[in-house]
Write an enzyme that holds these catalytic residues in place. Sequence first.
Site, PDB file in Angstrom:
ATOM      1  N   ASP A  67       0.866  -1.296   0.008  1.00  0.00           N
ATOM      2  CA  ASP A  67       0.018   0.013   0.021  1.00  0.00           C
ATOM      3  C   ASP A  67       0.762   1.338   0.189  1.00  0.00           C
ATOM      4  OD1 ASP A  67       1.104  -0.366   2.687  1.00  0.00           O
ATOM      5  OD2 ASP A  67      -1.042  -0.495   3.534  1.00  0.00           O
ATOM      6  N   ASN A 135      -7.235  -2.346  14.347  1.00  0.00           N
ATOM      7  CA  ASN A 135      -8.472  -2.763  14.223  1.00  0.00           C
ATOM      8  C   ASN A 135      -8.381  -3.885  13.248  1.00  0.00           C
ATOM      9  OD1 ASN A 135      -7.319  -1.893  11.563  1.00  0.00           O
ATOM     10  ND2 ASN A 135      -9.010   0.037  11.489  1.00  0.00           N
ATOM     11  N   HIS A 137      -7.014  -4.410  10.387  1.00  0.00           N
ATOM     12  CA  HIS A 137      -6.574  -4.296   8.955  1.00  0.00           C
ATOM     13  C   HIS A 137      -5.438  -5.020   8.514  1.00  0.00           C
ATOM     14  CE1 HIS A 137      -4.461  -0.203   9.224  1.00  0.00           C
ATOM     15  NE2 HIS A 137      -3.395  -1.016   9.378  1.00  0.00           N
ATOM     16  N   GLU A 142      -9.727  -1.581   5.423  1.00  0.00           N
ATOM     17  CA  GLU A 142     -10.436  -1.355   6.909  1.00  0.00           C
ATOM     18  C   GLU A 142     -11.434  -2.158   6.903  1.00  0.00           C
ATOM     19  OE1 GLU A 142      -8.397   0.320   8.595  1.00  0.00           O
ATOM     20  OE2 GLU A 142      -7.822   2.379   7.618  1.00  0.00           O
TER      21      GLU A 142
END
Length: 254
Positions: A67, A135, A137, A142
């Site tokens: 990413d 979280n 990810h 996400e």
Amino acid sequence: MEIQVFDSYEEMSINAARLVAAQVRLKPDSVLGLATGSTPLGLYAELIRMYEEENLDFSEVVTLNLDEYLGLGPDDDQSYAYFMREKLFSKINIDPDSSYLPDGLAEDPEDAAQEYEMLADMLPRDLQILGIGRNGHIGFNEPADAFPVETHVTDLAESTIQANQRFFDNADQVPRQAITMGMKQILAAKKIILLASGADKAETISDLVFGKVTSQVPASILNLHPDVMVMLDEAAARYLVEAYGFDDEDIAGE
Ligand code: GLP
């Protein structure tokens, strides 16, 4: 999914580096999928040491990162391109032209995402390194109502902006969007190593290992892949250790 728990971040990193080194020695033209964040720093430092002291040769290796932030170019010290150059590529004998990241400065980010997807199709990863967000990810996939499939432009979750602001002067400076590989490319890797360290990852690791496969915990999709190694330090493994009743002798590296 195989789980290994190490007594320290350093042990976890060294053992992950050994697996990467084995991959590169067995197949010198391996395609590696790489990740950013603080977690793989120890792994990259150990790979640099192996290059310097043990003739680990990266000259034929190809890498694709997961990413990149939108709006940050390779000269911006917060970009992932800059991170990879500083923390790994400039310190080993990898060909800079064989190290790919999504283009954070693309005029048309949707087009750039599609192009990266096609590039990734042509360069299937032999081994994918992953970190994990607090979280759940992976890359910048996400929590959402569905698993994102292809490389895409994504809005960062508020929790990600908060978590990543430590690398910036303040939260306002954290880019709000990124280009990230989706689940199709991550799962296409032959082998996956997911690294997690620290107490703030313990809950999401527990969700990954004990929870359902759900797009609300994006990493949980890894339960569907046949060859995933989860390498943890003790703090990240806290709830696993409690649930399984591991004692110190079960912790690798003791
Ligand atoms: C970032 C990256 C992820 C990384 C995660 C965890 O947002 N996009 O690829 O795994 O955060 O980062 P850290 O290792 O710093 O906790």
